[in-house]
Design a protein around this motif. Structure first.
Motif, PDB file in Angstrom:
ATOM      1  N   GLY A 145       0.802  -1.219   0.000  1.00 61.03           N
ATOM      2  CA  GLY A 145       0.000   0.000   0.000  1.00 61.03           C
ATOM      3  C   GLY A 145       0.837   1.271   0.000  1.00 61.03           C
ATOM      4  N   LYS A 146       1.818   1.316   0.881  1.00 57.16           N
ATOM      5  CA  LYS A 146       2.609   2.546   1.019  1.00 57.16           C
ATOM      6  C   LYS A 146       3.555   2.766  -0.168  1.00 57.16           C
TER       7      LYS A 146
ATOM      8  N   ILE B 219       2.488   2.593  -3.295  1.00 54.11           N
ATOM      9  CA  ILE B 219       1.656   3.053  -4.412  1.00 54.11           C
ATOM     10  C   ILE B 219       1.565   4.577  -4.408  1.00 54.11           C
ATOM     11  N   LYS B 220       1.750   5.159  -5.576  1.00 47.81           N
ATOM     12  CA  LYS B 220       1.737   6.624  -5.684  1.00 47.81           C
ATOM     13  C   LYS B 220       0.346   7.170  -6.040  1.00 47.81           C
ATOM     14  N   ASP B 221      -0.352   6.476  -6.918  1.00 49.70           N
ATOM     15  CA  ASP B 221      -1.646   6.953  -7.408  1.00 49.70           C
ATOM     16  C   ASP B 221      -2.744   6.540  -6.429  1.00 49.70           C
ATOM     17  N   VAL B 222      -3.459   7.533  -5.924  1.00 51.64           N
ATOM     18  CA  VAL B 222      -4.461   7.272  -4.887  1.00 51.64           C
ATOM     19  C   VAL B 222      -5.573   6.349  -5.397  1.00 51.64           C
ATOM     20  N   ASN B 223      -5.820   6.354  -6.701  1.00 49.39           N
ATOM     21  CA  ASN B 223      -6.856   5.468  -7.259  1.00 49.39           C
ATOM     22  C   ASN B 223      -6.429   4.002  -7.196  1.00 49.39           C
ATOM     23  N   TYR B 224      -5.154   3.751  -7.455  1.00 48.05           N
ATOM     24  CA  TYR B 224      -4.651   2.380  -7.354  1.00 48.05           C
ATOM     25  C   TYR B 224      -4.581   1.935  -5.890  1.00 48.05           C
ATOM     26  N   LEU B 225      -4.253   2.896  -5.014  1.00 47.41           N
ATOM     27  CA  LEU B 225      -4.245   2.567  -3.586  1.00 47.41           C
ATOM     28  C   LEU B 225      -5.635   2.108  -3.150  1.00 47.41           C
ATOM     29  N   LEU B 226      -6.645   2.816  -3.631  1.00 44.30           N
ATOM     30  CA  LEU B 226      -8.017   2.435  -3.273  1.00 44.30           C
ATOM     31  C   LEU B 226      -8.355   1.051  -3.816  1.00 44.30           C
ATOM     32  N   VAL B 227      -7.937   0.764  -5.051  1.00 41.13           N
ATOM     33  CA  VAL B 227      -8.199  -0.565  -5.616  1.00 41.13           C
ATOM     34  C   VAL B 227      -7.542  -1.647  -4.757  1.00 41.13           C
TER      35      VAL B 227
ATOM     36  N   GLY C  35      -6.907  -1.457  -1.657  1.00 44.09           N
ATOM     37  CA  GLY C  35      -7.699  -1.541  -0.426  1.00 44.09           C
ATOM     38  C   GLY C  35      -8.983  -2.330  -0.628  1.00 44.09           C
TER      39      GLY C  35
END
Lengths: 272, 232
Positions: free
Chosen positions: B157-158, B160-168, B170
Protein backbone atom coordinates in the motif's frame (compact mmCIF):
# COMPACT_ATOMS: atom_id res chain seq x y z
CA UNK A 1 -12.51 19.66 10.31
CA UNK A 2 -13.36 18.24 13.69
CA UNK A 3 -15.37 15.05 13.74
CA UNK A 4 -16.62 15.75 17.21
CA UNK A 5 -17.99 19.10 16.23
CA UNK A 6 -19.86 17.15 13.57
CA UNK A 7 -21.30 14.76 16.11
CA UNK A 8 -22.26 17.76 18.23
CA UNK A 9 -23.96 19.32 15.25
CA UNK A 10 -25.94 16.20 14.55
CA UNK A 11 -27.58 16.41 17.92
CA UNK A 12 -27.89 20.19 18.10
CA UNK A 13 -29.09 20.93 14.60
CA UNK A 14 -31.43 18.01 14.25
CA UNK A 15 -32.53 16.99 17.70
CA UNK A 16 -35.40 14.99 16.28
CA UNK A 17 -33.24 12.93 13.94
CA UNK A 18 -32.53 10.26 16.51
CA UNK A 19 -36.22 9.81 17.12
CA UNK A 20 -37.13 9.53 13.48
CA UNK A 21 -34.25 7.23 12.80
CA UNK A 22 -35.16 4.99 15.70
CA UNK A 23 -38.67 4.67 14.33
CA UNK A 24 -37.78 3.72 10.76
CA UNK A 25 -34.92 1.52 11.81
CA UNK A 26 -36.91 -0.41 14.38
CA UNK A 27 -39.59 -1.16 11.85
CA UNK A 28 -37.08 -2.24 9.31
CA UNK A 29 -35.14 -4.32 11.73
CA UNK A 30 -38.21 -6.22 12.84
CA UNK A 31 -39.08 -6.89 9.21
CA UNK A 32 -35.61 -8.15 8.58
CA UNK A 33 -35.42 -10.42 11.58
CA UNK A 34 -39.01 -11.60 11.18
CA UNK A 35 -39.06 -12.31 7.49
CA UNK A 36 -36.79 -11.19 4.74
CA UNK A 37 -36.71 -7.80 3.12
CA UNK A 38 -35.44 -4.41 4.16
CA UNK A 39 -35.77 -1.64 1.64
CA UNK A 40 -35.72 1.73 3.39
CA UNK A 41 -32.47 3.65 3.61
CA UNK A 42 -31.45 4.45 7.18
CA UNK A 43 -29.87 7.63 8.35
CA UNK A 44 -30.39 10.14 5.58
CA UNK A 45 -31.27 12.68 8.25
CA UNK A 46 -27.87 12.26 9.83
CA UNK A 47 -26.07 12.22 6.52
CA UNK A 48 -27.62 15.55 5.58
CA UNK A 49 -26.49 17.20 8.81
CA UNK A 50 -23.05 15.69 8.62
CA UNK A 51 -22.58 16.94 5.09
CA UNK A 52 -23.36 20.45 6.27
CA UNK A 53 -20.83 20.33 9.09
CA UNK A 54 -18.10 18.62 7.13
CA UNK A 55 -15.14 20.66 5.97
CA UNK A 56 -11.82 20.12 4.25
CA UNK A 57 -9.62 17.03 3.99
CA UNK A 58 -9.00 15.68 7.49
CA UNK A 59 -5.53 15.70 9.03
CA UNK A 60 -3.75 12.52 10.07
CA UNK A 61 -4.71 13.25 13.68
CA UNK A 62 -8.35 13.59 12.73
CA UNK A 63 -8.24 10.34 10.78
CA UNK A 64 -6.72 8.54 13.75
CA UNK A 65 -9.23 10.04 16.21
CA UNK A 66 -11.99 9.01 13.85
CA UNK A 67 -10.56 5.47 13.87
CA UNK A 68 -10.16 5.55 17.65
CA UNK A 69 -13.83 6.49 18.09
CA UNK A 70 -14.88 3.49 15.99
CA UNK A 71 -12.54 1.20 17.90
CA UNK A 72 -13.93 2.48 21.24
CA UNK A 73 -17.38 1.67 19.91
CA UNK A 74 -16.43 -1.86 18.93
CA UNK A 75 -14.40 -2.56 22.04
CA UNK A 76 -17.15 -1.39 24.39
CA UNK A 77 -19.70 -3.45 22.48
CA UNK A 78 -17.75 -6.70 22.80
CA UNK A 79 -16.54 -5.96 26.33
CA UNK A 80 -20.13 -5.77 27.55
CA UNK A 81 -21.28 -8.81 25.60
CA UNK A 82 -18.40 -11.02 26.66
CA UNK A 83 -19.11 -10.30 30.33
CA UNK A 84 -22.77 -11.23 30.26
CA UNK A 85 -23.71 -14.69 31.45
CA UNK A 86 -25.44 -17.08 29.06
CA UNK A 87 -25.61 -14.54 26.26
CA UNK A 88 -23.02 -15.56 23.69
CA UNK A 89 -23.52 -19.25 22.83
CA UNK A 90 -20.67 -21.41 24.11
CA UNK A 91 -19.43 -22.34 20.63
CA UNK A 92 -18.80 -18.67 19.81
CA UNK A 93 -17.17 -17.41 23.01
CA UNK A 94 -13.65 -17.87 21.63
CA UNK A 95 -14.53 -15.95 18.49
CA UNK A 96 -15.95 -12.95 20.31
CA UNK A 97 -13.20 -12.86 22.93
CA UNK A 98 -10.65 -12.86 20.12
CA UNK A 99 -12.46 -9.98 18.42
CA UNK A 100 -12.62 -8.01 21.67
CA UNK A 101 -8.92 -8.60 22.20
CA UNK A 102 -8.09 -7.06 18.83
CA UNK A 103 -10.37 -4.07 19.36
CA UNK A 104 -8.68 -3.40 22.72
CA UNK A 105 -5.29 -3.63 21.03
CA UNK A 106 -6.45 -1.21 18.34
CA UNK A 107 -7.68 1.25 20.98
CA UNK A 108 -4.37 1.03 22.84
CA UNK A 109 -2.41 1.37 19.63
CA UNK A 110 -4.29 4.45 18.43
CA UNK A 111 -4.18 6.07 21.87
CA UNK A 112 -0.45 5.46 21.95
CA UNK A 113 -0.03 7.02 18.52
CA UNK A 114 -2.16 10.04 19.34
CA UNK A 115 -0.75 10.69 22.78
CA UNK A 116 -2.40 13.74 24.34
CA UNK A 117 -4.36 14.35 21.13
CA UNK A 118 -6.41 11.18 21.67
CA UNK A 119 -10.12 11.70 22.25
CA UNK A 120 -11.73 10.08 25.28
CA UNK A 121 -14.12 7.17 25.14
CA UNK A 122 -17.67 8.32 24.42
CA UNK A 123 -20.74 6.96 26.17
CA UNK A 124 -22.53 4.53 23.90
CA UNK A 125 -26.10 3.47 23.36
CA UNK A 126 -26.16 0.09 21.64
CA UNK A 127 -29.93 0.14 21.35
CA UNK A 128 -29.25 2.75 18.65
CA UNK A 129 -31.68 5.24 20.15
CA UNK A 130 -34.18 2.46 20.78
CA UNK A 131 -33.94 0.93 17.30
CA UNK A 132 -32.40 -2.28 18.65
CA UNK A 133 -34.19 -2.64 22.01
CA UNK A 134 -33.09 -6.26 22.44
CA UNK A 135 -29.40 -5.75 21.60
CA UNK A 136 -28.46 -7.24 24.98
CA UNK A 137 -31.08 -9.95 25.23
CA UNK A 138 -31.30 -11.40 21.72
CA UNK A 139 -28.10 -12.91 20.34
CA UNK A 140 -29.37 -12.55 16.76
CA UNK A 141 -29.75 -8.81 17.27
CA UNK A 142 -26.34 -8.62 18.90
CA UNK A 143 -24.60 -10.48 16.10
CA UNK A 144 -26.42 -8.47 13.43
CA UNK A 145 -25.05 -5.28 15.02
CA UNK A 146 -21.65 -6.96 15.26
CA UNK A 147 -21.55 -7.64 11.51
CA UNK A 148 -22.70 -4.09 10.79
CA UNK A 149 -19.94 -2.66 13.01
CA UNK A 150 -17.24 -4.84 11.46
CA UNK A 151 -18.31 -4.16 7.87
CA UNK A 152 -18.55 -0.45 8.68
CA UNK A 153 -15.05 -0.61 10.17
CA UNK A 154 -13.66 -2.21 7.02
CA UNK A 155 -15.28 0.42 4.83
CA UNK A 156 -14.25 3.26 7.14
CA UNK A 157 -10.54 2.39 7.12
CA UNK A 158 -10.65 1.84 3.37
CA UNK A 159 -12.21 5.25 2.91
CA UNK A 160 -9.36 6.93 4.81
CA UNK A 161 -6.45 5.20 3.05
CA UNK A 162 -6.21 7.98 0.47
CA UNK A 163 -6.04 10.62 3.22
CA UNK A 164 -2.97 8.87 4.61
CA UNK A 165 -1.05 8.53 1.33
CA UNK A 166 1.35 11.29 2.40
CA UNK A 167 2.03 9.51 5.72
CA UNK A 168 3.16 6.09 4.43
CA UNK A 169 4.06 4.51 7.76
CA UNK A 170 0.72 5.45 9.28
CA UNK A 171 -1.03 4.28 6.11
CA UNK A 172 0.57 0.89 6.60
CA UNK A 173 -0.63 0.67 10.20
CA UNK A 174 -4.13 1.59 9.07
CA UNK A 175 -4.03 -1.18 6.44
CA UNK A 176 -2.84 -3.63 9.09
CA UNK A 177 -5.90 -2.84 11.20
CA UNK A 178 -8.21 -2.80 8.14
CA UNK A 179 -7.52 -6.44 7.24
CA UNK A 180 -8.09 -7.58 10.82
CA UNK A 181 -11.54 -5.97 10.78
CA UNK A 182 -12.24 -7.79 7.51
CA UNK A 183 -11.29 -11.12 9.09
CA UNK A 184 -13.72 -10.42 11.92
CA UNK A 185 -16.46 -9.36 9.52
CA UNK A 186 -16.09 -12.52 7.46
CA UNK A 187 -16.57 -14.91 10.38
CA UNK A 188 -19.36 -12.94 12.06
CA UNK A 189 -21.23 -12.87 8.75
CA UNK A 190 -20.73 -16.59 8.26
CA UNK A 191 -22.01 -17.31 11.77
CA UNK A 192 -25.16 -15.32 10.95
CA UNK A 193 -25.51 -17.31 7.72
CA UNK A 194 -25.17 -20.54 9.69
CA UNK A 195 -27.68 -19.55 12.39
CA UNK A 196 -30.21 -18.28 9.88
CA UNK A 197 -29.56 -21.20 7.51
CA UNK A 198 -29.05 -18.62 4.77
CA UNK A 199 -26.38 -19.72 2.27
CA UNK A 200 -26.54 -16.27 0.66
CA UNK A 201 -25.15 -14.67 3.83
CA UNK A 202 -21.47 -15.26 3.13
CA UNK A 203 -18.20 -13.98 4.52
CA UNK A 204 -18.13 -11.52 1.59
CA UNK A 205 -20.66 -8.94 0.57
CA UNK A 206 -22.95 -9.72 -2.38
CA UNK A 207 -24.19 -6.64 -4.26
CA UNK A 208 -25.19 -4.13 -1.55
CA UNK A 209 -27.19 -6.61 0.51
CA UNK A 210 -27.01 -6.32 4.27
CA UNK A 211 -28.49 -4.69 7.31
CA UNK A 212 -28.74 -1.83 8.12
CA UNK A 213 -28.75 -0.78 4.44
CA UNK A 214 -26.67 2.37 5.05
CA UNK A 215 -23.74 0.12 6.00
CA UNK A 216 -23.73 -1.39 2.50
CA UNK A 217 -24.82 1.52 0.33
CA UNK A 218 -23.46 5.05 0.12
CA UNK A 219 -21.77 7.14 -2.56
CA UNK A 220 -19.81 4.06 -3.65
CA UNK A 221 -22.16 1.19 -2.78
CA UNK A 222 -20.90 -2.35 -2.23
CA UNK A 223 -22.60 -3.23 -5.52
CA UNK A 224 -20.16 -0.99 -7.44
CA UNK A 225 -18.17 -2.76 -10.15
CA UNK A 226 -16.12 0.15 -11.55
CA UNK A 227 -12.64 0.46 -10.04
CA UNK A 228 -10.04 3.02 -11.15
CA UNK A 229 -12.25 3.63 -14.18
CA UNK A 230 -12.41 -0.02 -15.21
CA UNK A 231 -15.67 -1.99 -15.02
CA UNK A 232 -14.83 -5.40 -13.57
CA UNK A 233 -18.22 -6.78 -14.61
CA UNK A 234 -17.37 -6.44 -18.31
CA UNK A 235 -13.87 -7.95 -18.32
CA UNK A 236 -13.53 -10.31 -21.25
CA UNK A 237 -11.60 -12.96 -19.30
CA UNK A 238 -14.13 -13.63 -16.55
CA UNK A 239 -16.30 -15.95 -18.63
CA UNK A 240 -19.53 -16.94 -16.92
CA UNK A 241 -18.68 -15.47 -13.53
CA UNK A 242 -21.81 -13.72 -12.28
CA UNK A 243 -22.18 -10.05 -11.48
CA UNK A 244 -22.91 -11.08 -7.87
CA UNK A 245 -19.48 -12.69 -7.67
CA UNK A 246 -17.86 -9.66 -9.27
CA UNK A 247 -19.33 -7.38 -6.59
CA UNK A 248 -18.11 -9.78 -3.88
CA UNK A 249 -14.57 -9.58 -5.21
CA UNK A 250 -14.21 -5.90 -4.26
CA UNK A 251 -15.09 -4.20 -0.97
CA UNK A 252 -15.99 -0.53 -1.21
CA UNK A 253 -15.13 2.52 0.91
CA UNK A 254 -17.38 4.74 2.99
CA UNK A 255 -16.62 8.42 3.43
CA UNK A 256 -16.02 9.81 6.90
CA UNK A 257 -19.40 11.55 6.72
CA UNK A 258 -21.15 8.32 5.82
CA UNK A 259 -19.47 6.44 8.66
CA UNK A 260 -20.33 9.16 11.18
CA UNK A 261 -23.92 9.10 10.02
CA UNK A 262 -24.03 5.35 10.69
CA UNK A 263 -22.13 5.53 13.98
CA UNK A 264 -23.80 8.70 15.30
CA UNK A 265 -26.83 7.05 16.89
CA UNK A 266 -24.55 4.68 18.83
CA UNK A 267 -22.88 7.66 20.48
CA UNK A 268 -24.86 8.98 23.41
CA UNK A 269 -22.35 11.47 24.66
CA UNK A 270 -18.82 12.32 23.62
CA UNK A 271 -16.06 11.61 26.13
CA UNK A 272 -14.10 14.12 28.24
CA UNK B 1 -24.75 17.08 24.39
CA UNK B 2 -23.60 20.36 25.84
CA UNK B 3 -19.90 19.88 26.12
CA UNK B 4 -17.86 21.66 23.49
CA UNK B 5 -14.76 19.79 22.61
CA UNK B 6 -11.56 21.68 22.43
CA UNK B 7 -9.19 20.36 19.82
CA UNK B 8 -6.24 18.84 21.64
CA UNK B 9 -2.81 19.92 20.51
CA UNK B 10 -1.82 18.14 17.33
CA UNK B 11 1.33 16.06 17.56
CA UNK B 12 3.39 16.08 14.41
CA UNK B 13 3.28 12.96 12.26
CA UNK B 14 6.88 12.23 13.07
CA UNK B 15 6.33 12.46 16.81
CA UNK B 16 3.39 10.15 16.43
CA UNK B 17 5.44 7.71 14.43
CA UNK B 18 8.34 7.73 16.80
CA UNK B 19 6.00 6.71 19.60
CA UNK B 20 4.31 4.04 17.56
CA UNK B 21 7.46 2.59 16.08
CA UNK B 22 9.15 2.30 19.42
CA UNK B 23 6.19 0.42 20.84
CA UNK B 24 5.86 -1.61 17.70
CA UNK B 25 9.40 -2.87 17.67
CA UNK B 26 9.57 -3.52 21.37
CA UNK B 27 6.35 -5.43 21.43
CA UNK B 28 6.63 -7.35 18.19
CA UNK B 29 10.18 -8.53 18.71
CA UNK B 30 8.92 -11.89 19.91
CA UNK B 31 6.40 -12.24 17.12
CA UNK B 32 8.93 -11.67 14.37
CA UNK B 33 10.70 -14.89 15.19
CA UNK B 34 7.47 -16.84 14.81
CA UNK B 35 6.31 -15.27 11.53
CA UNK B 36 9.71 -15.19 9.90
CA UNK B 37 10.25 -18.91 9.65
CA UNK B 38 8.53 -19.66 6.36
CA UNK B 39 9.97 -16.58 4.73
CA UNK B 40 13.56 -16.92 5.76
CA UNK B 41 13.70 -20.43 4.40
CA UNK B 42 13.53 -19.13 0.85
CA UNK B 43 15.32 -15.85 1.30
CA UNK B 44 17.76 -15.78 -1.55
CA UNK B 45 17.98 -12.73 -3.77
CA UNK B 46 17.78 -13.45 -7.46
CA UNK B 47 20.40 -11.02 -8.61
CA UNK B 48 21.26 -12.93 -11.70
CA UNK B 49 18.44 -12.46 -14.18
CA UNK B 50 18.41 -14.89 -17.04
CA UNK B 51 16.49 -13.95 -20.18
CA UNK B 52 13.31 -15.72 -19.16
CA UNK B 53 13.12 -13.99 -15.79
CA UNK B 54 9.84 -12.13 -15.39
CA UNK B 55 10.59 -8.56 -14.34
CA UNK B 56 7.62 -6.96 -12.60
CA UNK B 57 8.78 -3.50 -13.58
CA UNK B 58 8.86 -0.24 -11.70
CA UNK B 59 6.54 2.33 -10.13
CA UNK B 60 2.82 1.80 -9.77
CA UNK B 61 2.73 -0.52 -12.78
CA UNK B 62 5.35 -2.64 -11.08
CA UNK B 63 3.14 -2.93 -8.01
CA UNK B 64 0.13 -3.73 -10.18
CA UNK B 65 2.17 -6.48 -11.90
CA UNK B 66 3.18 -7.74 -8.46
CA UNK B 67 -0.50 -8.00 -7.52
CA UNK B 68 -1.24 -9.54 -10.93
CA UNK B 69 1.39 -12.22 -10.31
CA UNK B 70 -0.08 -13.09 -6.91
CA UNK B 71 -3.63 -13.17 -8.25
CA UNK B 72 -2.54 -15.43 -11.13
CA UNK B 73 -1.15 -17.84 -8.59
CA UNK B 74 -4.28 -17.80 -6.43
CA UNK B 75 -6.66 -18.11 -9.39
CA UNK B 76 -4.69 -21.05 -10.79
CA UNK B 77 -4.69 -22.75 -7.41
CA UNK B 78 -8.45 -22.54 -6.82
CA UNK B 79 -9.17 -23.47 -10.44
CA UNK B 80 -7.23 -26.67 -9.85
CA UNK B 81 -8.94 -27.21 -6.48
CA UNK B 82 -12.39 -27.12 -8.09
CA UNK B 83 -11.34 -29.15 -11.13
CA UNK B 84 -10.13 -31.98 -8.89
CA UNK B 85 -12.05 -31.58 -5.62
CA UNK B 86 -10.62 -33.43 -2.64
CA UNK B 87 -12.46 -36.41 -1.24
CA UNK B 88 -15.66 -35.65 0.72
CA UNK B 89 -15.66 -31.93 0.00
CA UNK B 90 -18.80 -30.67 1.74
CA UNK B 91 -21.37 -28.47 0.01
CA UNK B 92 -20.34 -25.53 2.16
CA UNK B 93 -16.69 -26.02 1.27
CA UNK B 94 -17.64 -26.26 -2.39
CA UNK B 95 -19.56 -22.97 -2.25
CA UNK B 96 -16.78 -21.17 -0.44
CA UNK B 97 -13.96 -22.47 -2.62
CA UNK B 98 -15.92 -21.80 -5.83
CA UNK B 99 -16.68 -18.25 -4.73
CA UNK B 100 -13.04 -17.66 -3.87
CA UNK B 101 -11.94 -19.09 -7.22
CA UNK B 102 -14.25 -16.70 -9.02
CA UNK B 103 -13.10 -13.71 -6.95
CA UNK B 104 -9.45 -14.48 -7.71
CA UNK B 105 -10.17 -14.86 -11.42
CA UNK B 106 -11.90 -11.46 -11.39
CA UNK B 107 -8.88 -9.96 -9.61
CA UNK B 108 -6.50 -11.55 -12.12
CA UNK B 109 -8.45 -10.34 -15.13
CA UNK B 110 -8.86 -6.90 -13.60
CA UNK B 111 -5.10 -6.41 -13.25
CA UNK B 112 -4.43 -7.92 -16.65
CA UNK B 113 -6.81 -5.48 -18.31
CA UNK B 114 -5.72 -2.49 -16.22
CA UNK B 115 -2.08 -3.17 -17.11
CA UNK B 116 -2.74 -3.68 -20.81
CA UNK B 117 0.52 -3.82 -22.73
CA UNK B 118 2.50 -3.43 -19.50
CA UNK B 119 1.20 -6.72 -18.08
CA UNK B 120 3.66 -9.51 -17.39
CA UNK B 121 3.04 -12.82 -19.15
CA UNK B 122 0.85 -15.58 -17.81
CA UNK B 123 2.88 -17.43 -15.18
CA UNK B 124 3.21 -21.19 -14.96
CA UNK B 125 2.38 -22.36 -11.44
CA UNK B 126 4.20 -25.14 -9.67
CA UNK B 127 1.83 -26.87 -7.27
CA UNK B 128 3.86 -30.08 -6.95
CA UNK B 129 4.04 -29.60 -3.18
CA UNK B 130 0.24 -29.66 -2.88
CA UNK B 131 -1.79 -32.88 -2.76
CA UNK B 132 -5.08 -31.84 -4.37
CA UNK B 133 -6.77 -35.06 -3.27
CA UNK B 134 -6.14 -34.25 0.37
CA UNK B 135 -8.34 -31.76 2.22
CA UNK B 136 -5.67 -30.85 4.73
CA UNK B 137 -3.08 -30.17 2.07
CA UNK B 138 -5.46 -28.06 -0.01
CA UNK B 139 -6.83 -25.98 2.84
CA UNK B 140 -3.35 -25.54 4.28
CA UNK B 141 -2.12 -24.20 0.95
CA UNK B 142 -5.21 -22.01 0.62
CA UNK B 143 -4.52 -20.53 4.04
CA UNK B 144 -0.91 -19.87 3.11
CA UNK B 145 -1.91 -18.15 -0.14
CA UNK B 146 -4.58 -16.00 1.48
CA UNK B 147 -2.43 -14.98 4.45
CA UNK B 148 0.39 -14.20 2.04
CA UNK B 149 -1.92 -12.18 -0.19
CA UNK B 150 -3.13 -10.04 2.70
CA UNK B 151 0.40 -9.42 3.98
CA UNK B 152 1.51 -8.55 0.43
CA UNK B 153 -1.21 -5.96 -0.14
CA UNK B 154 -0.73 -4.57 3.36
CA UNK B 155 2.96 -4.09 2.63
CA UNK B 156 2.48 -2.74 -0.89
CA UNK B 157 0.00 0.00 0.00
CA UNK B 158 2.61 2.55 1.02
CA UNK B 159 4.56 1.92 -2.22
CA UNK B 160 1.66 3.05 -4.41
CA UNK B 161 1.74 6.62 -5.68
CA UNK B 162 -1.65 6.95 -7.41
CA UNK B 163 -4.46 7.27 -4.89
CA UNK B 164 -6.86 5.47 -7.26
CA UNK B 165 -4.65 2.38 -7.35
CA UNK B 166 -4.24 2.57 -3.59
CA UNK B 167 -8.02 2.44 -3.27
CA UNK B 168 -8.20 -0.57 -5.62
CA UNK B 169 -5.61 -2.37 -3.50
CA UNK B 170 -7.70 -1.54 -0.43
CA UNK B 171 -10.83 -2.91 -2.09
CA UNK B 172 -9.11 -6.20 -2.83
CA UNK B 173 -7.10 -6.75 0.34
CA UNK B 174 -10.14 -6.84 2.60
CA UNK B 175 -11.71 -9.47 0.35
CA UNK B 176 -8.51 -11.52 0.63
CA UNK B 177 -8.74 -11.11 4.40
CA UNK B 178 -12.35 -12.32 4.30
CA UNK B 179 -11.14 -15.38 2.36
CA UNK B 180 -8.30 -15.95 4.82
CA UNK B 181 -10.73 -15.87 7.72
CA UNK B 182 -13.13 -18.31 6.05
CA UNK B 183 -10.38 -20.77 5.10
CA UNK B 184 -8.87 -20.71 8.59
CA UNK B 185 -12.34 -21.32 10.01
CA UNK B 186 -12.86 -24.33 7.73
CA UNK B 187 -9.65 -25.79 9.09
CA UNK B 188 -10.52 -25.10 12.72
CA UNK B 189 -14.10 -23.87 13.18
CA UNK B 190 -14.99 -21.17 15.70
CA UNK B 191 -11.46 -21.12 17.08
CA UNK B 192 -8.92 -18.32 17.29
CA UNK B 193 -7.30 -18.98 13.90
CA UNK B 194 -9.72 -16.92 11.78
CA UNK B 195 -7.72 -13.94 13.01
CA UNK B 196 -4.80 -15.55 14.75
CA UNK B 197 -1.11 -16.01 14.04
CA UNK B 198 -0.84 -13.35 11.34
CA UNK B 199 -1.73 -10.64 13.84
CA UNK B 200 0.72 -9.25 16.37
CA UNK B 201 0.00 -8.31 19.96
CA UNK B 202 -0.95 -4.80 18.90
CA UNK B 203 -3.79 -6.13 16.78
CA UNK B 204 -1.93 -5.42 13.53
CA UNK B 205 -1.86 -7.95 10.71
CA UNK B 206 1.34 -8.77 8.83
CA UNK B 207 2.59 -6.32 6.20
CA UNK B 208 5.50 -7.71 4.19
CA UNK B 209 7.66 -6.12 1.53
CA UNK B 210 7.58 -7.45 -2.04
CA UNK B 211 11.02 -9.04 -1.66
CA UNK B 212 9.88 -11.06 1.34
CA UNK B 213 6.64 -12.10 -0.37
CA UNK B 214 8.31 -12.99 -3.68
CA UNK B 215 10.82 -15.21 -1.93
CA UNK B 216 7.94 -16.96 -0.23
CA UNK B 217 5.88 -17.60 -3.37
CA UNK B 218 8.76 -18.35 -5.78
CA UNK B 219 8.60 -22.11 -5.02
CA UNK B 220 5.01 -22.12 -6.34
CA UNK B 221 5.93 -20.57 -9.70
CA UNK B 222 8.01 -22.15 -12.48
CA UNK B 223 9.07 -18.78 -13.93
CA UNK B 224 11.66 -16.75 -12.08
CA UNK B 225 10.05 -13.55 -10.84
CA UNK B 226 12.12 -10.45 -10.18
CA UNK B 227 10.93 -7.49 -8.13
CA UNK B 228 14.27 -5.73 -8.23
CA UNK B 229 12.86 -2.66 -9.95
CA UNK B 230 9.85 -2.31 -7.66
CA UNK B 231 9.61 0.76 -5.42
CA UNK B 232 10.92 0.26 -1.91
Amino acid sequence: MNIFRILDSIQQVDGDAAGRLAHTTRRMFMNRIGSSLATVAVPTAFAAVVNKAYGATPSVTEVLNFALTLEYLEETFYFQANRMTNFIPAEYTLVFSQIERHETQHVDFLKGALGSAAVDRPQFDFTYGGAFPDAWTNFMTFITISAALEDTGVRAYKGQAGNLITAPAILEYALQVHSVEARHASLVRRIIGHLKKDPMMKGWITQDQGFPPAVYKGATPESNTVHAGLDAATLSGIGSITRDNVTEAFDEPLTMEEVLAIAGPFIKKMGM
Amino acid sequence: MKKTLTQPSEPSDSAMLARVDRRYFLRSAGVAAATGAFILGACTEQDLMSDDTVDLGEGDFGILNYAYALEQLEAAFYTQVMMTPYLNMTDMEKWILTDIRDHEIVHREFFKTALGSKAIKGLTPNFSAIDFADRKSVLGAAKLFEDTGVAAYNGAGKLIKDVNYLLVAGKIVSVEARHASAIADLINPNALEFAGGQINNMGLENAFSPSVILSGVQPFVMDKISGKNLPR
